[in-house]
Design a protein around this motif. Structure first.
Motif, PDB file in Angstrom:
ATOM      1  N   ALA A   1       9.259 -29.103 -27.528  1.00 23.71           N
ATOM      2  CA  ALA A   1       9.625 -28.274 -26.382  1.00 23.71           C
ATOM      3  C   ALA A   1       8.677 -27.090 -26.217  1.00 23.71           C
ATOM      4  O   ALA A   1       8.521 -26.556 -25.111  1.00 23.71           O
ATOM      5  N   TRP A   2       8.043 -26.681 -27.337  1.00 19.18           N
ATOM      6  CA  TRP A   2       7.111 -25.563 -27.266  1.00 19.18           C
ATOM      7  C   TRP A   2       5.742 -25.978 -26.728  1.00 19.18           C
ATOM      8  O   TRP A   2       4.990 -25.125 -26.239  1.00 19.18           O
ATOM      9  N   PHE A   3       5.404 -27.244 -26.830  1.00 19.37           N
ATOM     10  CA  PHE A   3       4.049 -27.674 -26.493  1.00 19.37           C
ATOM     11  C   PHE A   3       3.674 -27.378 -25.038  1.00 19.37           C
ATOM     12  O   PHE A   3       2.565 -26.852 -24.789  1.00 19.37           O
ATOM     13  N   PRO A   4       4.517 -27.682 -24.040  1.00 16.42           N
ATOM     14  CA  PRO A   4       4.116 -27.354 -22.662  1.00 16.42           C
ATOM     15  C   PRO A   4       3.889 -25.861 -22.435  1.00 16.42           C
ATOM     16  O   PRO A   4       3.012 -25.480 -21.644  1.00 16.42           O
ATOM     17  N   ILE A   5       4.675 -25.023 -23.132  1.00 12.73           N
ATOM     18  CA  ILE A   5       4.512 -23.574 -22.971  1.00 12.73           C
ATOM     19  C   ILE A   5       3.140 -23.135 -23.461  1.00 12.73           C
ATOM     20  O   ILE A   5       2.383 -22.432 -22.759  1.00 12.73           O
ATOM     21  N   TRP A   6       2.793 -23.546 -24.689  1.00 11.46           N
ATOM     22  CA  TRP A   6       1.500 -23.151 -25.237  1.00 11.46           C
ATOM     23  C   TRP A   6       0.342 -23.807 -24.497  1.00 11.46           C
ATOM     24  O   TRP A   6      -0.729 -23.212 -24.378  1.00 11.46           O
ATOM     25  N   LEU A   7       0.558 -25.012 -23.997  1.00 11.84           N
ATOM     26  CA  LEU A   7      -0.502 -25.675 -23.234  1.00 11.84           C
ATOM     27  C   LEU A   7      -0.765 -24.933 -21.935  1.00 11.84           C
ATOM     28  O   LEU A   7      -1.925 -24.795 -21.504  1.00 11.84           O
ATOM     29  N   ALA A   8       0.289 -24.418 -21.317  1.00 15.04           N
ATOM     30  CA  ALA A   8       0.111 -23.627 -20.098  1.00 15.04           C
ATOM     31  C   ALA A   8      -0.576 -22.303 -20.394  1.00 15.04           C
ATOM     32  O   ALA A   8      -1.329 -21.775 -19.562  1.00 15.04           O
ATOM     33  N   VAL A   9      -0.354 -21.760 -21.593  1.00 16.83           N
ATOM     34  CA  VAL A   9      -0.964 -20.472 -21.948  1.00 16.83           C
ATOM     35  C   VAL A   9      -2.440 -20.638 -22.271  1.00 16.83           C
ATOM     36  O   VAL A   9      -3.293 -19.870 -21.784  1.00 16.83           O
ATOM     37  N   PHE A  10      -2.782 -21.631 -23.083  1.00 16.56           N
ATOM     38  CA  PHE A  10      -4.154 -21.758 -23.594  1.00 16.56           C
ATOM     39  C   PHE A  10      -5.018 -22.751 -22.824  1.00 16.56           C
ATOM     40  O   PHE A  10      -6.243 -22.734 -22.980  1.00 16.56           O
ATOM     41  N   LYS A  11      -4.393 -23.627 -22.039  1.00 16.89           N
ATOM     42  CA  LYS A  11      -5.151 -24.652 -21.293  1.00 16.89           C
ATOM     43  C   LYS A  11      -5.993 -25.531 -22.208  1.00 16.89           C
ATOM     44  O   LYS A  11      -7.003 -26.086 -21.788  1.00 16.89           O
ATOM     45  N   ASP A  12      -5.572 -25.639 -23.462  1.00 18.39           N
ATOM     46  CA  ASP A  12      -6.316 -26.441 -24.425  1.00 18.39           C
ATOM     47  C   ASP A  12      -5.317 -27.080 -25.384  1.00 18.39           C
ATOM     48  O   ASP A  12      -4.512 -26.376 -26.010  1.00 18.39           O
TER      49      ASP A  12
ATOM     50  N   SER B   1      -5.745 -28.579 -28.267  1.00 18.41           N
ATOM     51  CA  SER B   1      -5.939 -28.277 -29.683  1.00 18.41           C
ATOM     52  C   SER B   1      -5.329 -26.924 -30.044  1.00 18.41           C
ATOM     53  O   SER B   1      -4.609 -26.806 -31.045  1.00 18.41           O
ATOM     54  N   GLN B   2      -5.596 -25.898 -29.248  1.00 18.16           N
ATOM     55  CA  GLN B   2      -5.018 -24.589 -29.524  1.00 18.16           C
ATOM     56  C   GLN B   2      -3.504 -24.604 -29.333  1.00 18.16           C
ATOM     57  O   GLN B   2      -2.764 -23.946 -30.082  1.00 18.16           O
ATOM     58  N   ALA B   3      -3.034 -25.358 -28.355  1.00 19.45           N
ATOM     59  CA  ALA B   3      -1.587 -25.478 -28.163  1.00 19.45           C
ATOM     60  C   ALA B   3      -0.934 -26.118 -29.383  1.00 19.45           C
ATOM     61  O   ALA B   3       0.154 -25.710 -29.807  1.00 19.45           O
ATOM     62  N   SER B   4      -1.589 -27.106 -29.991  1.00 21.89           N
ATOM     63  CA  SER B   4      -1.053 -27.750 -31.183  1.00 21.89           C
ATOM     64  C   SER B   4      -0.948 -26.760 -32.336  1.00 21.89           C
ATOM     65  O   SER B   4       0.035 -26.751 -33.087  1.00 21.89           O
ATOM     66  N   ILE B   5      -1.964 -25.908 -32.479  1.00 22.27           N
ATOM     67  CA  ILE B   5      -1.948 -24.913 -33.552  1.00 22.27           C
ATOM     68  C   ILE B   5      -0.775 -23.961 -33.394  1.00 22.27           C
ATOM     69  O   ILE B   5      -0.070 -23.643 -34.365  1.00 22.27           O
ATOM     70  N   PHE B   6      -0.510 -23.525 -32.171  1.00 21.08           N
ATOM     71  CA  PHE B   6       0.568 -22.562 -31.979  1.00 21.08           C
ATOM     72  C   PHE B   6       1.944 -23.220 -32.004  1.00 21.08           C
ATOM     73  O   PHE B   6       2.940 -22.537 -32.266  1.00 21.08           O
ATOM     74  N   VAL B   7       2.016 -24.514 -31.752  1.00 24.53           N
ATOM     75  CA  VAL B   7       3.272 -25.221 -32.001  1.00 24.53           C
ATOM     76  C   VAL B   7       3.558 -25.245 -33.498  1.00 24.53           C
ATOM     77  O   VAL B   7       4.695 -25.035 -33.935  1.00 24.53           O
ATOM     78  N   ILE B   8       2.521 -25.501 -34.301  1.00 24.00           N
ATOM     79  CA  ILE B   8       2.672 -25.429 -35.757  1.00 24.00           C
ATOM     80  C   ILE B   8       3.110 -24.031 -36.170  1.00 24.00           C
ATOM     81  O   ILE B   8       4.006 -23.856 -37.011  1.00 24.00           O
ATOM     82  N   PHE B   9       2.494 -23.026 -35.601  1.00 22.85           N
ATOM     83  CA  PHE B   9       2.830 -21.642 -35.939  1.00 22.85           C
ATOM     84  C   PHE B   9       4.298 -21.339 -35.665  1.00 22.85           C
ATOM     85  O   PHE B   9       5.011 -20.824 -36.543  1.00 22.85           O
ATOM     86  N   ILE B  10       4.784 -21.677 -34.478  1.00 26.01           N
ATOM     87  CA  ILE B  10       6.139 -21.271 -34.095  1.00 26.01           C
ATOM     88  C   ILE B  10       7.195 -22.063 -34.855  1.00 26.01           C
ATOM     89  O   ILE B  10       8.289 -21.560 -35.115  1.00 26.01           O
ATOM     90  N   THR B  11       6.889 -23.282 -35.250  1.00 30.66           N
ATOM     91  CA  THR B  11       7.882 -24.076 -35.979  1.00 30.66           C
ATOM     92  C   THR B  11       7.834 -23.819 -37.493  1.00 30.66           C
ATOM     93  O   THR B  11       8.853 -23.953 -38.169  1.00 30.66           O
TER      94      THR B  11
END
Length: 298
Positions: free
Chosen positions: A153-164, A166-176
């Motif tokens: 559920a976090w992935f679309p949020i981070w993908l919208a923030v970073f437009k990337d 790979s970076q969205a995946s990193i921040f999904v790892i971070f938040i979970t």
């Protein structure tokens, strides 16, 4: 009475005839192979035996499932594919054709980056929440609301923030991975013995001294436990996130193999994912044992 004296008289010549010399060593040290080594080897043998038995049961059940369905690869097929993948794990024929070693390296890089961010933020925030009742009352409801949210559920949020992706995946790892470290650290910091706090007051510790000599040492075992849980969650989540992002990593490799109808590669990747997770957990377990030993020594 007579029999007693007779027994004593008979015992004295035996003691008199005893040969002089150094005292006999204890039974545990008579053999050059100490009892400790024997017990350790026996324990290791038992552990290996039970592990082999468990693996054999799983392989047997797997073989039974494969015999009933032609779509499920047999254990031998998965083993052959695993050997093939490990034969040349670092080849690179373009973005969509890389060896499984490179895919694992990409996933590990993302996991370690997200895990490091979660560790720093989780430990600092956990110490604050555990040491301050007001901070706990203010932020605990927020933690309890965000903690159960699915990683995907976090992935679309981070993908919208970073437009990337790979970076969205990193921040999904971070938040979970953040929540286990934060909660365990807060619990460890909140359970500091009153005697330690009283000693800190008597010696008038400043904030830095209290943090260094009281708060962190007492919370350290709980911190290590939280980090271990966070690493396990991070390694599980990265596979799902990379399936969703679909560009690189071991999760992408699994999904791409499934789409190609190569379930043997999927099985081989599952084995590799499990082995890497086992190694990561073993490292943190060893660290946690060392921390526990140091805590006992102190």
């Amino acid at each position: 009475m007579t029999s007693s004296l007779t027994h004593t008289d008979q015992a004295e010549p035996a003691e008199a005839n005893a040969q002089p010399g150094p005292p006999e060593p204890p039974a545990a040290s008579r053999s050059p192979i100490g009892g400790g080594w024997v017990s350790r080897l026996a324990e290791l043998g038992r552990g290996i035996g039970w592990a082999v038995l468990g693996t054999a049961v799983v392989v047997l059940l797997w073989q039974l499932a494969a015999s009933r369905s032609t779509d499920v690869p047999a254990p031998l097929d998965g083993a052959r594919t695993l050997v093939d993948l490990l034969g040349d794990p670092f080849y690179d024929n373009g973005p969509n054709d890389k060896g499984v070693g490179l895919q694992l390296a990409t996933s590990l890089q993302r996991v370690f980056t997200g895990f490091a961010l979660a560790a720093v933020v989780g430990v600092l925030a956990g110490l604050l929440l555990g040491a301050s009742r007001r901070a706990w009352l203010a932020f605990n409801p927020v933690v309890q609301v965000l903690r159960p949210v699915s990683p995907l559920a976090w992935f679309p949020i981070w993908l919208a923030v970073f437009k990337d992706a790979s970076q969205a995946s990193i921040f999904v790892i971070f938040i979970t991975a953040l929540w286990p470290t934060l909660i365990n650290t807060a619990a460890g910091a909140a359970e500091i013995p009153h005697d330690h706090r009283n000693v800190a007051r008597v010696f008038r510790f400043g904030r830095i001294a209290y943090l260094r000599h009281v708060l962190v040492p007492n919370a350290l075992p709980s911190i290590i436990t939280g980090l271990r849980l966070s690493m396990g969650i991070a390694w599980m989540v990265i596979v799902a996130v990379e399936m969703l992002s679909g560009n690189s990593g071991i999760g992408f490799f699994v999904w791409d193999s499934y789409n190609a109808g190569n379930l043997s590669s999927v099985v081989a990747a599952i084995v590799l994912i499990g082995l890497v997770g086992l190694i990561l957990d073993a490292i943190l377990v060893r660290l946690s044992r060392k921390v526990a030993i140091e805590e006992v020594k102190s």
